[in-house]
Motif scaffolding. Structure first.
Motif, PDB file in Angstrom:
ATOM      1  N   GLY A  26       8.904   2.794   4.220  1.00 40.00           N
ATOM      2  CA  GLY A  26       9.961   3.559   3.563  1.00 40.00           C
ATOM      3  C   GLY A  26       9.361   4.593   2.640  1.00 40.00           C
ATOM      4  N   PRO A  27      10.174   5.408   1.949  1.00 39.07           N
ATOM      5  CA  PRO A  27      11.609   5.516   2.185  1.00 39.07           C
ATOM      6  C   PRO A  27      11.959   6.553   3.261  1.00 39.07           C
ATOM      7  N   ASP A  28      10.961   7.219   3.903  1.00 38.81           N
ATOM      8  CA  ASP A  28      11.313   8.328   4.789  1.00 38.81           C
ATOM      9  C   ASP A  28      11.330   7.888   6.261  1.00 38.81           C
ATOM     10  N   LYS A  29      12.530   7.808   6.810  1.00 31.49           N
ATOM     11  CA  LYS A  29      12.651   7.357   8.213  1.00 31.49           C
ATOM     12  C   LYS A  29      12.055   8.374   9.190  1.00 31.49           C
ATOM     13  N   ASN A  30      12.034   9.656   8.821  1.00 29.16           N
ATOM     14  CA  ASN A  30      11.486  10.662   9.745  1.00 29.16           C
ATOM     15  C   ASN A  30       9.964  10.568   9.822  1.00 29.16           C
ATOM     16  N   LEU A  31       9.324  10.471   8.656  1.00 34.42           N
ATOM     17  CA  LEU A  31       7.873  10.265   8.649  1.00 34.42           C
ATOM     18  C   LEU A  31       7.563   8.944   9.358  1.00 34.42           C
ATOM     19  N   VAL A  76       0.850  -1.183   0.000  1.00 29.83           N
ATOM     20  CA  VAL A  76       0.000   0.000   0.000  1.00 29.83           C
ATOM     21  C   VAL A  76       0.890   1.239   0.000  1.00 29.83           C
ATOM     22  N   ILE A  77       0.357   2.329  -0.557  1.00 30.03           N
ATOM     23  CA  ILE A  77       1.064   3.622  -0.606  1.00 30.03           C
ATOM     24  C   ILE A  77       0.388   4.550   0.409  1.00 30.03           C
ATOM     25  N   CYS A  78       1.159   5.516   0.910  1.00 25.79           N
ATOM     26  CA  CYS A  78       0.537   6.561   1.732  1.00 25.79           C
ATOM     27  C   CYS A  78       1.163   7.891   1.352  1.00 25.79           C
ATOM     28  N   THR A  79       0.504   8.974   1.736  1.00 27.73           N
ATOM     29  CA  THR A  79       1.101  10.306   1.603  1.00 27.73           C
ATOM     30  C   THR A  79       1.198  10.873   3.017  1.00 27.73           C
ATOM     31  N   SER A  80       1.768  12.065   3.139  1.00 29.23           N
ATOM     32  CA  SER A  80       1.872  12.615   4.494  1.00 29.23           C
ATOM     33  C   SER A  80       0.492  13.006   5.030  1.00 29.23           C
ATOM     34  N   SER A  81      -0.500  13.173   4.144  1.00 28.18           N
ATOM     35  CA  SER A  81      -1.863  13.509   4.569  1.00 28.18           C
ATOM     36  C   SER A  81      -2.598  12.328   5.184  1.00 28.18           C
ATOM     37  N   ASN A  82      -2.365  11.129   4.636  1.00 22.93           N
ATOM     38  CA  ASN A  82      -3.197   9.998   5.070  1.00 22.93           C
ATOM     39  C   ASN A  82      -2.396   8.872   5.727  1.00 22.93           C
ATOM     40  N   ALA A  83      -1.100   9.114   5.994  1.00 24.87           N
ATOM     41  CA  ALA A  83      -0.218   8.029   6.459  1.00 24.87           C
ATOM     42  C   ALA A  83      -0.731   7.364   7.735  1.00 24.87           C
ATOM     43  N   GLU A  84      -1.240   8.188   8.658  1.00 23.58           N
ATOM     44  CA  GLU A  84      -1.704   7.626   9.927  1.00 23.58           C
ATOM     45  C   GLU A  84      -2.862   6.646   9.679  1.00 23.58           C
ATOM     46  N   ARG A  85      -3.801   7.081   8.839  1.00 24.43           N
ATOM     47  CA  ARG A  85      -4.957   6.229   8.545  1.00 24.43           C
ATOM     48  C   ARG A  85      -4.511   4.935   7.856  1.00 24.43           C
ATOM     49  N   VAL A  86      -3.545   5.058   6.934  1.00 22.10           N
ATOM     50  CA  VAL A  86      -3.062   3.874   6.211  1.00 22.10           C
ATOM     51  C   VAL A  86      -2.405   2.887   7.185  1.00 22.10           C
ATOM     52  N   ILE A  87      -1.585   3.391   8.091  1.00 19.63           N
ATOM     53  CA  ILE A  87      -0.908   2.500   9.054  1.00 19.63           C
ATOM     54  C   ILE A  87      -1.950   1.832   9.966  1.00 19.63           C
ATOM     55  N   ARG A  88      -2.938   2.594  10.400  1.00 22.99           N
ATOM     56  CA  ARG A  88      -3.957   2.023  11.307  1.00 22.99           C
ATOM     57  C   ARG A  88      -4.781   0.950  10.599  1.00 22.99           C
ATOM     58  N   ALA A  89      -4.813   0.993   9.258  1.00 22.10           N
ATOM     59  CA  ALA A  89      -5.603   0.000   8.514  1.00 22.10           C
ATOM     60  C   ALA A  89      -4.829  -1.307   8.284  1.00 22.10           C
ATOM     61  N   VAL A  90      -3.540  -1.322   8.592  1.00 29.30           N
ATOM     62  CA  VAL A  90      -2.763  -2.565   8.411  1.00 29.30           C
ATOM     63  C   VAL A  90      -3.224  -3.553   9.490  1.00 29.30           C
ATOM     64  N   PRO A  91      -3.552  -4.794   9.081  1.00 29.06           N
ATOM     65  CA  PRO A  91      -4.075  -5.754  10.065  1.00 29.06           C
ATOM     66  C   PRO A  91      -3.207  -5.834  11.319  1.00 29.06           C
ATOM     67  N   GLU A  92      -3.858  -5.791  12.469  1.00 30.71           N
ATOM     68  CA  GLU A  92      -3.210  -5.898  13.794  1.00 30.71           C
ATOM     69  C   GLU A  92      -2.272  -7.095  13.798  1.00 30.71           C
ATOM     70  N   GLY A  93      -1.110  -6.918  14.350  1.00 29.25           N
ATOM     71  CA  GLY A  93      -0.204  -8.048  14.517  1.00 29.25           C
ATOM     72  C   GLY A  93       0.677  -8.317  13.301  1.00 29.25           C
ATOM     73  N   ARG A  94       0.358  -7.697  12.162  1.00 29.20           N
ATOM     74  CA  ARG A  94       1.171  -7.892  10.955  1.00 29.20           C
ATOM     75  C   ARG A  94       2.371  -6.934  11.019  1.00 29.20           C
ATOM     76  N   PRO A  95       3.606  -7.445  10.988  1.00 30.57           N
ATOM     77  CA  PRO A  95       4.754  -6.524  11.029  1.00 30.57           C
ATOM     78  C   PRO A  95       4.833  -5.676   9.758  1.00 30.57           C
ATOM     79  N   ILE A  96       5.396  -4.472   9.904  1.00 33.42           N
ATOM     80  CA  ILE A  96       5.379  -3.495   8.792  1.00 33.42           C
ATOM     81  C   ILE A  96       6.797  -3.073   8.403  1.00 33.42           C
ATOM     82  N   LEU A  97       7.015  -3.005   7.082  1.00 25.70           N
ATOM     83  CA  LEU A  97       8.204  -2.319   6.542  1.00 25.70           C
ATOM     84  C   LEU A  97       7.712  -0.973   6.035  1.00 25.70           C
TER      85      LEU A  97
END
Ligand code: 13P
Ligand code: SF4
Length: 321
Positions: A157-162, A134-155
């Motif tokens: 990138g590419p921005d370590k600060n975001l 999945v892709i995210c932008t700085s506008s929707n990144a939080e929502r995108v991360i919260r939609a990743v199934p619980e317990g599934r580890p996440i990679l």
């Protein structure tokens, strides 16, 4: 090597010529908030990377999309709306984040973490998008991360600060790719702290691409469109603006009674003339816009199978609203 540009007759009224060509070509001009003021003023639509992606997808009446931003944004437009001719004023308008995470390196990272879900910031190439879930932008990144199934580890990138900002916000652990924006990482926490002390009535607002110690000083953190919204709605009068200075043009227009102070940067290189300006965004000029509309190049072209693979994670993002 920068692309050589043919010269334009200096007596030409570029604004009138661009307007004429735009109508002849049935073109729509999309521009990011980091563009020069003149370019923001002539655009049909201004926006952040998410808004511009949606504008490109929904550009039904236009035959041509002229994208005044950087390459990954124009590529996203082509992925989402392949029937249109997508042109960009300067093919060298890249992005330091996109350069730092080529597709083969992401593939190797995935191979080392086969059970992880891959969330990539939109600031990456089509080939890198094609390797993502999945892709995210700085506008929707939080929502995108919260939609990743619980317990599934996440990679992420590419921005370590975001990425680090999102770990804090969502509480989700993520492995972060070590990329950073060459503009936002030059902002100096020390100089910002001094500026805040000098202007105790100012709020410091920052883009999440800034480093963690800079974000710690911020009263508000958000994408370019969220920063604009904040300044318009907030009751304050003075803001230290922690992102690329192009945004000040629209911010001034939307909130003319507010005082805006561009963020100070650390001179990491003697060659740096204005490190709070994106050198890629600033490659676009009125002359190049005129030529791009006249010649309908440089064009963004993508092999269809790559486009389809890059489309899937973008559509997953857009489906989240
Ligand atoms: P936005 O998503 O806020 O438009 O940011 C894009 C970008 O490139 C910031 O450096
Ligand atoms: Fe890329 Fe940074 Fe420029 Fe945005 S400001 S386009 S992240 S180099």
């Amino acid at each position: 090597m920068p692309t050589a540009q043919p010269s334009v007759d200096p007596s030409l009224d570029l604004f009138a010529a661009i307007d004429r060509l735009k109508r002849e070509r049935k073109a729509v001009i999309l521009a990011h908030y980091y563009q020069d003021a003149d370019i923001q003023d002539l655009a049909d639509h201004l926006g952040d990377s998410l808004e511009l992606a949606k504008r490109a997808r929904d550009a039904r009446d236009a035959e041509v999309i002229l994208f005044c931003g950087v390459h990954f944004m124009a590529e996203t437009a082509k992925i989402l709306n392949p029937a249109k001719t997508v042109v960009i004023p300067d093919l060298d308008a890249g992005c330091s984040l996109a350069e730092q995470c080529p597709a083969d390196q992401l593939r190797a990272w995935k191979q080392r973490h086969p059970d992880h879900y891959v969330v990539m910031y939109i600031n990456c190439s089509a080939a890198t998008k094609a390797e993502s879930d999945v892709i995210c932008t700085s506008s929707n990144a939080e929502r995108v991360i919260r939609a990743v199934p619980e317990g599934r580890p996440i990679l992420f990138g590419p921005d370590k600060n975001l990425g680090a900002f999102l770990v804090k916000k969502t509480g989700r652990a993520m492995d972060l790719w070590p990329g950073a924006c060459m503009v936002h990482e030059t902002f100096s926490a020390q100089k910002i702290a001094a500026l805040k002390a000098k202007h105790p009535d100012a709020k410091f607002i920052a883009h999440p691409e800034c480093e963690e110690h800079v974000l710690q000083l911020a009263d508000f953190v958000g994408s370019t469109s969220k920063l604009l919204e904040f300044v318009q709605r907030d009751g304050g009068r003075k803001y230290i603006v922690g992102t690329e200075t192009g945004i000040l043009h629209t911010m001034h227009r939307q909130a003319p009674d507010k005082e805006l102070i561009p963020v100070p940067y650390e001179d990491r290189s003697a060659a740096c003339q204005g490190c709070n300006q994106c050198p890629y965004m600033k490659l676009n000029t009125l002359e190049k816009i005129y030529l791009a509309l006249r010649d309908l190049r440089p064009r963004i072209e993508l092999p269809e199978d790559l486009r389809r693979r890059a489309l899937a994670p973008l559509e997953r993002m857009l489906a989240l609203g």
